[in-house]
Motif scaffolding. Structure first.
Motif, PDB file in Angstrom:
ATOM      1  N   GLY A  53      74.517  46.070  37.726  1.00 31.27           N
ATOM      2  CA  GLY A  53      73.794  46.870  36.749  1.00 31.27           C
ATOM      3  C   GLY A  53      74.126  46.483  35.318  1.00 31.27           C
ATOM      4  O   GLY A  53      73.249  46.481  34.442  1.00 31.27           O
ATOM      5  N   VAL A  54      75.383  46.153  35.047  1.00 33.97           N
ATOM      6  CA  VAL A  54      75.777  45.704  33.711  1.00 33.97           C
ATOM      7  C   VAL A  54      75.068  44.401  33.352  1.00 33.97           C
ATOM      8  O   VAL A  54      74.586  44.223  32.219  1.00 33.97           O
ATOM      9  N   HIS A  55      74.987  43.491  34.304  1.00 33.39           N
ATOM     10  CA  HIS A  55      74.304  42.212  34.047  1.00 33.39           C
ATOM     11  C   HIS A  55      72.826  42.437  33.747  1.00 33.39           C
ATOM     12  O   HIS A  55      72.255  41.814  32.820  1.00 33.39           O
ATOM     13  N   THR A  56      72.174  43.307  34.489  1.00 37.79           N
ATOM     14  CA  THR A  56      70.770  43.606  34.229  1.00 37.79           C
ATOM     15  C   THR A  56      70.588  44.270  32.864  1.00 37.79           C
ATOM     16  O   THR A  56      69.626  43.988  32.138  1.00 37.79           O
ATOM     17  N   HIS A  57      71.529  45.151  32.493  1.00 38.35           N
ATOM     18  CA  HIS A  57      71.445  45.812  31.194  1.00 38.35           C
ATOM     19  C   HIS A  57      71.596  44.803  30.056  1.00 38.35           C
ATOM     20  O   HIS A  57      70.921  44.914  29.016  1.00 38.35           O
ATOM     21  N   LEU A  64      74.667  45.638  22.543  1.00 41.47           N
ATOM     22  CA  LEU A  64      74.787  44.394  23.296  1.00 41.47           C
ATOM     23  C   LEU A  64      76.193  43.817  23.177  1.00 41.47           C
ATOM     24  O   LEU A  64      76.749  43.297  24.157  1.00 41.47           O
ATOM     25  N   ALA A  65      76.791  43.909  22.004  1.00 41.93           N
ATOM     26  CA  ALA A  65      78.153  43.390  21.833  1.00 41.93           C
ATOM     27  C   ALA A  65      79.140  44.172  22.698  1.00 41.93           C
ATOM     28  O   ALA A  65      80.025  43.575  23.333  1.00 41.93           O
ATOM     29  N   ARG A  66      78.997  45.497  22.756  1.00 42.46           N
ATOM     30  CA  ARG A  66      79.906  46.302  23.591  1.00 42.46           C
ATOM     31  C   ARG A  66      79.701  46.001  25.074  1.00 42.46           C
ATOM     32  O   ARG A  66      80.667  45.912  25.835  1.00 42.46           O
ATOM     33  N   THR A  67      78.449  45.848  25.474  1.00 45.70           N
ATOM     34  CA  THR A  67      78.178  45.578  26.891  1.00 45.70           C
ATOM     35  C   THR A  67      78.691  44.203  27.293  1.00 45.70           C
ATOM     36  O   THR A  67      79.227  44.027  28.402  1.00 45.70           O
ATOM     37  N   LEU A 122      55.816  42.144  42.439  1.00 47.38           N
ATOM     38  CA  LEU A 122      55.935  42.762  41.115  1.00 47.38           C
ATOM     39  C   LEU A 122      57.393  43.009  40.765  1.00 47.38           C
ATOM     40  O   LEU A 122      58.217  43.336  41.611  1.00 47.38           O
ATOM     41  N   ASP A 123      57.700  42.882  39.476  1.00 54.90           N
ATOM     42  CA  ASP A 123      59.017  43.185  38.937  1.00 54.90           C
ATOM     43  C   ASP A 123      58.822  43.590  37.486  1.00 54.90           C
ATOM     44  O   ASP A 123      58.561  42.762  36.623  1.00 54.90           O
ATOM     45  N   PHE A 124      58.920  44.905  37.223  1.00 59.17           N
ATOM     46  CA  PHE A 124      58.644  45.427  35.887  1.00 59.17           C
ATOM     47  C   PHE A 124      59.909  45.625  35.064  1.00 59.17           C
ATOM     48  O   PHE A 124      59.902  46.370  34.091  1.00 59.17           O
ATOM     49  N   THR A 125      61.015  45.009  35.425  1.00 65.68           N
ATOM     50  CA  THR A 125      62.255  45.241  34.687  1.00 65.68           C
ATOM     51  C   THR A 125      62.163  44.760  33.253  1.00 65.68           C
ATOM     52  O   THR A 125      62.793  45.316  32.366  1.00 65.68           O
ATOM     53  N   ALA A 126      61.398  43.708  32.999  1.00 74.10           N
ATOM     54  CA  ALA A 126      61.297  43.163  31.645  1.00 74.10           C
ATOM     55  C   ALA A 126      60.015  43.583  30.947  1.00 74.10           C
ATOM     56  O   ALA A 126      59.845  43.294  29.774  1.00 74.10           O
TER      57      ALA A 126
END
Length: 542
Positions: free
Chosen positions: A99-103, A154-157, A374-378
């Motif tokens: 999940g962190v990588h996807t975020h 983004l820097a914190r993640t 389908l993939d609506f993540t982006a």
């Protein structure tokens, strides 16, 4: 067509690798409920402690640390309970890590979009693929502030990713936040506390092949008797030998019951999970096991009897059956569902809709269903669509992942293959080439119906574009009817059809084939068409 991206090839989706069935625990006494509560609370506390230790180790965790955690849990539970807890903690950490990588990917996409739009002049129009500049100075300033917010986030993640840190809430982050908004959630403090404690209980055990009935910790016999191996501090509650507790009620799995019974009688591994539904006041047990990977059928074999193209939408599935040549057969079908209400209601709607679709496919004798990959993540970020809030909500509400997972599982049980196709331009090209020709006075073809045809044709390897008909005077010339479907790689697709002996139309006399050979072709300029008569020789007596 220079801006059209490359279309990926269709493929047959592999079948499910596991099965999970659930049934209700009935006829439980007050003592049974109390034992389940104590076991769940005790093991839940151990699971919370172990998950904290796993998150503290981060990416430095190895097999040795796993063994240490398991040895610490064994005296206060059992060896098998400790193995189930540590494995669940490891899986939970891995899920949070993904999940962190996807975020991070989502934040990077947002930063790129904002930086691009901020670099453009105010009011500059965009294209179909790239957004333009912002419309006002006020909006530009607000987006510049949001860019700094996303960059800090983004820097914190990224720092968390590099350090191996994850943030996990046992019981769910949504339920934890609802504690501060009880009125909006429609809960009381006592009701929230009951739901929170039940969500953090841990009563699940992994299966073991070769053991009696496939599980030594939570055992269910073929006749439905449920027994638990109690943790070490709770062995005084046992009512059976070897520190076990047998529940009063019996269970029966209605769905896939025969398959479960075969596995249990053969002592094959079956995992169980017992949980409490505080809203209904019921206890449930879920049985799950792995399935061997079945070989996928070749694409041409799956399409041997045609295909059904399915277009997924926010409130319905649009389906149309196609024959072997990519032509729509019959009328389009629509399977509606309502995705409002609770998660249980939404899941039931999805299952009911897919059941109707599969029954219709079986009645038509089709062995393949084509859907979009389908993939609506982006595609559902606010940075990409800006003010289109309703469009973002529409995309977010489409249950593409749940529909796809449910369809693969249910289709595998009925022997129907699922084919995934590239979703690029299916709605646009389907409406452009198929919506108007298939609309008549008795049938109104929608854009979604046309998209289902485009999906089915792409699964079959045919182009979506229809071959336009020539003028009426040229539809029966020597080259034949040129609306016949042919692929781009078909040899001789532009050449004439094979010569068919006999008359071409019903208005030509039967002897036309014999007399036509004696005529001069009309296509030769300056030559008059005359009939050459050949007279037989007279029979003269000798």
């Amino acid at each position: 067509m220079g801006g059209v991206r490359k279309i990926a090839a269709p493929f047959v989706v592999p079948g499910p690798s596991g099965v999970a069935v659930r049934t209700r625990l009935r006829q439980l006494t007050s003592l049974d409920v109390e034992v389940l509560r104590q076991v769940g609370a005790h093991l839940g506390a151990l699971a919370s402690r172990d998950l904290k230790a796993r998150c503290r180790d981060g990416s430095r965790h190895d097999a040795g640390a796993w063994a240490v955690r398991k040895r610490e849990l064994t005296p206060v539970s059992s060896a098998r309970w400790a193995g189930a807890i540590t494995k669940a903690s490891h899986d939970q950490w891995a899920l949070a890590r993904r999940g962190v990588h996807t975020h991070i990917q989502s934040l990077e996409a947002g930063v790129r979009t904002l930086a691009h739009r901020l670099s453009l002049p105010l009011g500059q129009k965009g294209s179909k693929h790239t957004p333009g500049g912002y419309r006002s100075r006020r909006e530009w300033h607000a987006k510049a502030r949001r860019l700094h917010v996303l960059e800090d986030r983004l820097a914190r993640t990224r720092a968390d990713w590099e350090a191996g840190r994850v943030r996990v809430v046992r019981g769910g982050k949504r339920l934890a936040r609802a504690r501060h908004h009880l009125t909006d959630a429609g809960l009381t403090e006592a009701g929230w506390r009951e739901r929170w404690e039940a969500a953090r209980w841990f009563v699940q055990a992994d299966g073991e092949s070769g053991k009696r009935f496939g599980n030594e910790t939570i055992r269910i016999s073929p006749d439905g008797e449920v027994s638990l191996r109690l943790p070490a501090p709770l062995t005084h509650l046992a009512n059976a030998p070897h520190g076990r507790y047998v529940l009063t009620g019996r269970v029966r799995f209605a769905h896939r019951g025969e398959e479960w019974n075969v596995r249990v009688e053969a002592n094959r591994a079956v995992a169980y999970r017992i949980h409490h539904d505080t809203v209904r006041g019921r206890w449930y047990v879920t049985a799950s096991w792995q399935k061997p990977a079945a070989p996928t059928l070749p694409l041409h074999v799956a399409l041997a009897q045609g295909v059904i193209g399915v277009d997924m939408n926010a409130d319905h599935l649009a389906a149309w059956r196609l024959d072997l040549h990519g032509n729509p057969v019959g009328d389009p079908q629509r399977f509606s569902y309502d995705l409002t209400g609770s998660a249980t209601h939404r899941d039931a709607q999805v299952r009911h809709t897919l059941t109707q679709l599969l029954h219709w496919a079986i009645s038509r004798g089709v062995k393949a269903i084509a859907v979009e990959d389908l993939d609506f993540t982006a595609e559902k970020t606010r940075e990409k669509h800006g003010r289109k809030k309703r469009f973002r909500q529409l995309i977010s509400g489409m249950p593409t992942g749940r529909l796809r997972a449910r369809l693969i599982s249910m289709a595998d049980a009925t022997g129907i293959c699922v084919i995934a196709v590239d979703p690029a331009y299916t709605s646009r090209w389907g409406a452009q080439h198929w919506q108007k020709p298939l609309t008549s006075t008795t049938r109104r073809t929608t854009r979604h119906d046309a998209a289902s045809i485009a999906i089915g044709r792409r699964a079959q390897g045919y182009p979506i574009r229809r071959r336009t008909a020539p003028p009426r005077t040229h539809q029966s010339d020597g080259c034949g009817h040129r609306t016949a479907q042919a692929g781009l790689d078909s040899p001789g697709r532009e050449g004439p059809r094979p010569r068919t002996p006999g008359p071409r139309t019903r208005s030509v006399p039967p002897d036309t084939a014999r007399t036509r050979a004696t005529r001069t072709p009309n296509t030769v300029r300056g030559v008059r068409s005359v009939q050459e008569w050949v007279q037989d020789s007279l029979l003269c007596p000798e």
